[in-house]
Design an enzyme around this catalytic site. Sequence first.
Site, PDB file in Angstrom:
ATOM      1  CG  PHE A 150      -0.255   0.423   2.509  1.00  0.00           C
ATOM      2  CD1 PHE A 150      -0.054   1.773   2.803  1.00  0.00           C
ATOM      3  CD2 PHE A 150       0.213  -0.522   3.409  1.00  0.00           C
ATOM      4  CE1 PHE A 150       0.595   2.158   3.975  1.00  0.00           C
ATOM      5  CE2 PHE A 150       0.865  -0.149   4.571  1.00  0.00           C
ATOM      6  CZ  PHE A 150       1.059   1.200   4.854  1.00  0.00           C
ATOM      7  CE  LYS A 174      -2.856  -8.524  -4.802  1.00  0.00           C
ATOM      8  NZ  LYS A 174      -3.300  -7.508  -3.777  1.00  0.00           N
ATOM      9  CB  CYS A 282      10.395  -0.440   3.145  1.00  0.00           C
ATOM     10  SG  CYS A 282      11.140   0.109   1.618  1.00  0.00           S
ATOM     11  CD  GLU A 382       8.402  -2.905   8.531  1.00  0.00           C
ATOM     12  OE1 GLU A 382       7.700  -3.919   8.310  1.00  0.00           O
ATOM     13  OE2 GLU A 382       8.955  -2.250   7.629  1.00  0.00           O
TER      14      GLU A 382
HETATM   15  P1  NAD Z   1       1.465  -6.671   2.907  1.00  0.00           P
HETATM   16  O1  NAD Z   1       2.501  -7.728   2.968  1.00  0.00           O
HETATM   17  O2  NAD Z   1       0.343  -6.725   3.872  1.00  0.00           O
HETATM   18  O3  NAD Z   1       0.782  -6.660   1.447  1.00  0.00           O
HETATM   19  C1  NAD Z   1       1.560  -6.647   0.279  1.00  0.00           C
HETATM   20  C2  NAD Z   1       0.808  -7.369  -0.836  1.00  0.00           C
HETATM   21  O4  NAD Z   1       0.663  -8.740  -0.493  1.00  0.00           O
HETATM   22  C3  NAD Z   1      -0.594  -6.831  -1.096  1.00  0.00           C
HETATM   23  O5  NAD Z   1      -0.797  -6.782  -2.493  1.00  0.00           O
HETATM   24  C4  NAD Z   1      -1.497  -7.844  -0.425  1.00  0.00           C
HETATM   25  O6  NAD Z   1      -2.755  -7.978  -1.064  1.00  0.00           O
HETATM   26  C5  NAD Z   1      -0.714  -9.141  -0.571  1.00  0.00           C
HETATM   27  N1  NAD Z   1      -0.975 -10.080   0.529  1.00  0.00           N
HETATM   28  C6  NAD Z   1      -1.305  -9.784   1.815  1.00  0.00           C
HETATM   29  N2  NAD Z   1      -1.415 -10.903   2.549  1.00  0.00           N
HETATM   30  C7  NAD Z   1      -1.162 -11.943   1.717  1.00  0.00           C
HETATM   31  C8  NAD Z   1      -1.120 -13.360   1.877  1.00  0.00           C
HETATM   32  N3  NAD Z   1      -1.388 -13.934   3.057  1.00  0.00           N
HETATM   33  N4  NAD Z   1      -0.813 -14.111   0.810  1.00  0.00           N
HETATM   34  C9  NAD Z   1      -0.533 -13.559  -0.391  1.00  0.00           C
HETATM   35  N5  NAD Z   1      -0.564 -12.217  -0.600  1.00  0.00           N
HETATM   36  C10 NAD Z   1      -0.876 -11.413   0.428  1.00  0.00           C
HETATM   37  O7  NAD Z   1       2.255  -5.282   2.986  1.00  0.00           O
HETATM   38  P2  NAD Z   1       1.667  -3.813   3.160  1.00  0.00           P
HETATM   39  O8  NAD Z   1       1.125  -3.665   4.541  1.00  0.00           O
HETATM   40  O9  NAD Z   1       0.809  -3.480   1.995  1.00  0.00           O
HETATM   41  O10 NAD Z   1       3.021  -2.956   3.018  1.00  0.00           O
HETATM   42  C11 NAD Z   1       3.864  -2.616   4.110  1.00  0.00           C
HETATM   43  C12 NAD Z   1       5.047  -3.547   4.198  1.00  0.00           C
HETATM   44  O11 NAD Z   1       5.784  -3.525   2.963  1.00  0.00           O
HETATM   45  C13 NAD Z   1       6.056  -3.143   5.264  1.00  0.00           C
HETATM   46  O12 NAD Z   1       6.485  -4.286   5.945  1.00  0.00           O
HETATM   47  C14 NAD Z   1       7.220  -2.529   4.470  1.00  0.00           C
HETATM   48  O13 NAD Z   1       8.475  -2.599   5.099  1.00  0.00           O
HETATM   49  C15 NAD Z   1       7.173  -3.365   3.244  1.00  0.00           C
HETATM   50  N6  NAD Z   1       7.814  -2.687   2.134  1.00  0.00           N
HETATM   51  C16 NAD Z   1       9.037  -3.137   1.747  1.00  0.00           C
HETATM   52  C17 NAD Z   1       9.709  -2.493   0.706  1.00  0.00           C
HETATM   53  C18 NAD Z   1      11.063  -2.983   0.245  1.00  0.00           C
HETATM   54  O14 NAD Z   1      11.464  -2.600  -0.841  1.00  0.00           O
HETATM   55  N7  NAD Z   1      11.768  -3.785   1.008  1.00  0.00           N
HETATM   56  C19 NAD Z   1       9.122  -1.392   0.081  1.00  0.00           C
HETATM   57  C20 NAD Z   1       7.862  -0.962   0.507  1.00  0.00           C
HETATM   58  C21 NAD Z   1       7.210  -1.634   1.533  1.00  0.00           C
END
Ligand code: NAD
Length: 497
Positions: A150, A174, A282, A382
């Site tokens: 997000f 997605k 992140c 985090e």
């Molecule tokens: P999230 O893991 O909840 O969701 C990310 C994606 O995964 C979404 O599209 C979601 O629909 C999907 N998803 C969620 N649960 C799932 C499951 N059980 N199985 C399969 N797919 C699933 O992450 P978020 O809350 O949207 O984003 C924040 C996180 O992203 C933080 O931990 C942040 O550190 C990380 N992030 C990392 C980077 C990087 O480059 N390392 C960059 C941006 C964000």
Amino acid sequence: MTRQVPLFINGEFVQSASNDKRDVLNPATQAVLAEVPFATPDEVDVAVASAKDAFQTWRDVPVAERARLMMRYQALLKAYHDELGEILAHDTGKTFEDAKGDVWRGIEVVEQAANIPSNMMGETVENVANGIDTYTYIQPLGVCVGITPFNFPAMIPLWMFPLAIAAGNTFVLKPSEQVPLTPVRLVELFIEAGAPKGVLNMVHGGPDQVNQLLEHPDVRAASFVGSSHVGEHIYRTGTAAGKRVQCMMGAKNHMVIMPDADPNAVLNALVGSSVGAGGQRCMGISVAMFVGDSSQLIDALAERLATAQPGVWDDASASYGPLISPQARERVLGLISKGTEEGATCLLDGSDCTVDGYPDGNWVGPTLFKDVTPEMSIYKEEIFGPVLCCMQVETLEEAIAQINSLEVGNGVSLFTASGGAARKFQHEILVGQVGINIPIPVPLPFFSFTGWRGSFRGDLHAYGKQAVRFYTETKTITAKWSFQEPAATGGGQPNMS
Ligand code: NAD
């Protein structure tokens, strides 16, 4: 009538037949911006089939043509930069400037994608044996998928599909179900730039849709950015199904402050990098680790942080926006209470933050803890909120050892006036992106985004040359040709008479 977020399949925006829908909420007001459908299994299948079909022709489109598509796309993204920023600000709650920054970092990757011809060059060695030459071609994989979080709804999709498509692949995106509206506009502009149908598809959903994509026999590779626990699942599921997978995951980024660091630069950097975007980055800094006595700087930090207040997207005085959801706010408030319960000293508590005229926003004010220790929940988890934890260590050696003992290794920063300290730190720290007197060292897209250890699963990182390698295969050709002069056909000069 609530706006329905469409899927994008085979060159057309279509309404999903699914009854499983979620509200997309404005995080500053809880107003329902739209309903997002969780695509049916058939719809996911059709999206992959469309990408598979389009690959047969897209892979043969000359590489310079594919580059030109990216040039046109870059120009459109720039032309609509403000509009994209505004959509993104409503989706995420980010301030307008921050939202435009999100779009801009994505535009930079599209610029990199326009350089694809030189990144697709192989290698050659002539005469590896008598009369035999070996050379390599870089060829696309086929259907690739991207699963995005997000917190950067423009930048992170743009980390993925432009490079994959420029390299000759086709793609199914997605995006995060929490912020699907910016990706819809990104897709519209890609079509306006001239992308052929099927080259890019978009489905919405959650775990079921993601798992279907990861296990789909026609998908070759998956890129994921998001939280660590989801990333671990995606890496396991995707690789078990034989896919190439890269997962960019969670973080706990430290800024180490040496006693000789410029105090003003430290304070400016800490405020912006800890509460910017509400701490939902992140690469944001969540731990300030002071080497030696830090009491004076921490007092000054509390004063400066208190002036950084959240507000709505078009309030130019706001330092950052609301958190993404009421659930995210509850989680952050829970961690703030735990911080005090577990013995940290809270110098600034943003739990009761309000913003005039916006009683329903997911507001959390800037929050500052000192005396934080490695066993505390606010250190181990985090937080992903505007919360900065201060710790003190006696030596640089100790700071390096502490950071290296963590599972994650996304970003880290050192503030110092000593080249020797910087040299030691950059050499010994087990973190993939290091800032020296820079708080958020996100590499520009001609490099790659190189998180390490628990912040990353896979071999090849996001964007830059590594992403081109991720989205391609190397084909090595060894060829032998013999040559003989054609036999003379007799007769010397042609008869012109
Ligand atoms: P999230 O893991 O909840 O969701 C990310 C994606 O995964 C979404 O599209 C979601 O629909 C999907 N998803 C969620 N649960 C799932 C499951 N059980 N199985 C399969 N797919 C699933 O992450 P978020 O809350 O949207 O984003 C924040 C996180 O992203 C933080 O931990 C942040 O550190 C990380 N992030 C990392 C980077 C990087 O480059 N390392 C960059 C941006 C964000």
